[in-house]
Design an enzyme around this catalytic site. Structure first.
Site, PDB file in Angstrom:
ATOM      1  CE  LYS A 279      -4.069  -1.977   2.264  1.00  0.00           C
ATOM      2  NZ  LYS A 279      -5.065  -1.789   1.199  1.00  0.00           N
ATOM      3  CG  ASP A 290      -7.963  -5.441   6.445  1.00  0.00           C
ATOM      4  OD1 ASP A 290      -9.125  -5.084   6.171  1.00  0.00           O
ATOM      5  OD2 ASP A 290      -7.191  -5.961   5.608  1.00  0.00           O
ATOM      6  NE  ARG A 353     -11.075  -9.440  -3.214  1.00  0.00           N
ATOM      7  CZ  ARG A 353     -11.413  -8.424  -4.005  1.00  0.00           C
ATOM      8  NH1 ARG A 353     -11.653  -8.628  -5.289  1.00  0.00           N
ATOM      9  NH2 ARG A 353     -11.536  -7.212  -3.530  1.00  0.00           N
TER      10      ARG A 353
HETATM   11  N1  BES Z   1      -8.318  -4.056   3.587  1.00  0.00           N
HETATM   12  C1  BES Z   1      -8.451  -3.535   2.282  1.00  0.00           C
HETATM   13  C2  BES Z   1      -9.758  -2.787   2.071  1.00  0.00           C
HETATM   14  C3  BES Z   1      -9.941  -1.513   2.836  1.00  0.00           C
HETATM   15  C4  BES Z   1      -9.690  -0.298   2.235  1.00  0.00           C
HETATM   16  C5  BES Z   1     -10.432  -1.538   4.125  1.00  0.00           C
HETATM   17  C6  BES Z   1      -9.910   0.870   2.934  1.00  0.00           C
HETATM   18  C7  BES Z   1     -10.648  -0.372   4.815  1.00  0.00           C
HETATM   19  C8  BES Z   1     -10.389   0.836   4.219  1.00  0.00           C
HETATM   20  C9  BES Z   1      -8.417  -4.651   1.256  1.00  0.00           C
HETATM   21  O1  BES Z   1      -7.675  -5.771   1.594  1.00  0.00           O
HETATM   22  C10 BES Z   1      -7.792  -4.093   0.021  1.00  0.00           C
HETATM   23  O2  BES Z   1      -6.682  -3.694   0.076  1.00  0.00           O
HETATM   24  N2  BES Z   1      -8.554  -4.073  -1.053  1.00  0.00           N
HETATM   25  C11 BES Z   1      -8.094  -3.539  -2.276  1.00  0.00           C
HETATM   26  C12 BES Z   1      -8.622  -4.418  -3.376  1.00  0.00           C
HETATM   27  C13 BES Z   1      -8.029  -4.098  -4.724  1.00  0.00           C
HETATM   28  C14 BES Z   1      -6.593  -4.525  -4.787  1.00  0.00           C
HETATM   29  C15 BES Z   1      -8.860  -4.834  -5.754  1.00  0.00           C
HETATM   30  C16 BES Z   1      -8.626  -2.122  -2.418  1.00  0.00           C
HETATM   31  O3  BES Z   1      -9.756  -1.864  -2.017  1.00  0.00           O
HETATM   32  O4  BES Z   1      -7.885  -1.260  -2.885  1.00  0.00           O
HETATM   33 ZN    ZN Z   2      -7.483  -6.101   3.677  1.00  0.00          ZN
HETATM   34 ZN    ZN Z   3      -5.604  -5.573   1.120  1.00  0.00          ZN
END
Ligand code: BES
Ligand code: ZN
Ligand code: ZN
Length: 501
Positions: A279, A290, A353
């Site tokens: 990230k 999370d 997921r």
């Molecule tokens: N834990 C994150 C989602 C999230 C984002 C939770 C903001 C709380 C606040 C999840 O694992 C993630 O990183 N999802 C990605 C998916 C993408 C790579 C398709 C996202 O949402 O950017």
């Molecule tokens: Zn996540």
């Molecule tokens: Zn993630």
């Protein structure tokens, strides 16, 4: 110091050295309902005018009454417009009253207001109780103690005041429920707020085990056991971390024959760095949250016994960090999930997921009538619905409507998104059965729906609903009922759902 919440009728009111909380409706003449004589009521009305107090939702006026008055300190809280009244308004207003009373060592008396529509006293007392206990929540265990912080928890007694003695019993029942609901929310807040390096899978499994009783059985699967039963999604998500994963399975058994068997599955990523797709910017800052889905599942199981839920309730919580260590799973890797389907990893940051794929497949083998998962799954749901609405996706309309009805009773907001089958081809893998993100990438894609469609592949066509709490599990702003940090969102909806099935 624990705060005791009680209920008394008005004749038992003792004013000296205490605080009295009263309520006012926006746009109406103030009526103290007999608490003040007409001269004092007039004076107070003048003060509200002078202070521009409009009785908007959770607006607060503090007034010190003369010595001979029933109370030393009067708090007048706004409830907004009568025709827009919701129990959540009462929670917020009570929260405001409570917040300005915590430094008092004396009792806080709160006059339960008359509510416009047919709302039971039971529900009013529950809402007021939640208001007091949620407003009181603080996560200060890592703050050095000082005199001021000690004072903030000084209040020992809050008393909800009803008009007649025969109203005490229903109000007491509401208080009891309110305490259980608020404790569930605050339990989650504590776990979410805990620093990520202090809540690794082993620590959270220990907390899960501590929930065990003779009606709640807890089993924690170790890494070795997960390898043996083919939980490769959890193992894949864990591969970049030096800390072993744990998969927790809790079972609550009711006293008699269970009416239904209900499964709750929660995402338990104790820290989401993104993995190798690390990230960037400030996207990692709040990622200790999370595991909020898994925390909600633990909190709901804990409440089952206290509320004597008539169903058999199973909780499933896969715990791991998502880290970019040397052994980390990589884009291009293919993982065989517990149900045999293969997942082609296109982005290691879509890890929730991947671990839920195993947890849902595992849940499907437990002969359940309904499965509900709770997960901070996608940033996309935050774009779609913001931080006030939890996203709901389901393969079963009855279940979706039941959850929406439960959320209304609980005073939480959820919004259904379509489980649009026409997008399903976007998660078809090129080298595996499924891709873990849209093959078109992750920009300008319906990410919350894609996440739901992916999870649907692991529920074996059973009635299932997915609650995406990525927006609602955390807040950066302060309200009267919640400080910045974990919010405890959606557990009250789950508990409500479990009671009315
Ligand atoms: N834990 C994150 C989602 C999230 C984002 C939770 C903001 C709380 C606040 C999840 O694992 C993630 O990183 N999802 C990605 C998916 C993408 C790579 C398709 C996202 O949402 O950017
Ligand atoms: Zn996540
Ligand atoms: Zn993630």
């Amino acid at each position: 110091m624990p705060l005791h919440i009680d209920c008394l009728d008005r004749s038992r009111f003792k004013g000296e050295k205490s605080t009295l909380g009263l309520f006012a409706w926006e746009g109406e003449r103030f009526n103290s309902e007999g608490w003040l004589d007409s001269r004092k009521e007039k004076t107070l009305e003048e003060i509200t005018r002078r202070e521009h107090f409009k009785a908007k939702t959770a607006e607060l006026l503090i007034h010190y009454l003369d010595k001979e008055e029933p109370a030393m300190r009067l708090l007048l809280a706004g409830l907004g417009k009568r025709k827009e009244a919701q129990l959540d308004t009462l929670k917020q207003a009570v929260g405001k009253i409570a917040k300005s009373s915590f430094k008092q060592t004396e009792a806080l008396w709160i006059d339960l207001p008359k509510w416009p529509e047919k709302t039971s006293l039971n529900a009013l007392a529950q809402a007021a109780t939640e208001g007091v206990l949620l407003a009181r929540y603080k996560y200060s265990k890592h703050k050095s103690a000082n005199e001021d912080s000690k004072k903030e928890q000084a209040l020992e007694r809050a008393i909800l005041v009803v008009e007649k003695p025969d109203e005490i019993a229903p109000a007491q029942a509401g208080i009891k429920k309110g305490v259980i609901y608020a404790e569930a929310v605050n339990f989650i807040r504590d776990l979410v707020n805990e620093p990520p390096s202090k809540k690794r899978p082993a620590e959270l499994a220990k907390i899960a085990k501590s929930l065990g009783t003779n009606r709640i059985r807890v089993r924690a699967y170790t890494k070795m056991e997960l390898e043996r039963i083919g939980m490769n999604g959890i193992l894949g998500g864990n591969s970049g971390s030096p800390h072993e994963p744990v998969f927790v399975h809790l079972v609550y058994k009711p006293k008699g024959n269970p009416k239904k068997k209900i499964g709750l599955v929660g995402k338990g990523i104790t820290f989401d760095s993104g993995g190798l797709n690390i990230k960037i910017g400030n996207h990692m800052t709040t990622m200790k949250m999370d595991m909020a889905g898994a925390a909600s599942v633990l909190a709901a199981l804990r409440a089952c016994e206290k509320l004597d839920i008539p169903h058999e309730v199973h909780g499933f919580a896969p715990f791991t960090e998502n880290m970019p260590g040397g052994n980390a799973y990589k884009p291009g890797d293919i993982i065989r999930a517990h149900n045999g389907k293969t997942i082609e990893i296109l982005n290691t940051d879509a890890e929730g997921r991947v671990i839920l794929a195993d947890a849902l497949s595992f849940a499907c083998k437990q002969n359940l009538d309904v499965i509900i998962d709770v997960a901070t799954l996608t940033g996309a749901v935050v774009v779609a619905l913001g931080d006030n609405y939890t996203g709901l996706l389901s393969n079963n309309e009855k279940l979706a409507q039941d959850l929406i009805a439960a959320s209304r009773l609980a005073g939480e907001k959820i919004w259904q998104l379509p489980l649009a089958q026409e997008y399903k081809d976007r998660i078809k893998g090129r080298f595996g059965d499924l891709a873990n993100i849209s093959v078109r990438g992750s920009g300008s894609e319906p990410g919350a729906i894609i996440g739901g469609l992916f999870l649907e592949e692991f529920v074996d066509s059973k009635p299932w609903a997915h609650l995406d709490i990525a927006g609602t599990a955390w807040t950066d702003s302060e309200t009267s009922l919640c400080p910045p940090g974990g919010t405890g969102a959606i557990v009250r909806t789950l508990i409500e759902y479990l009671q009315f099935q």
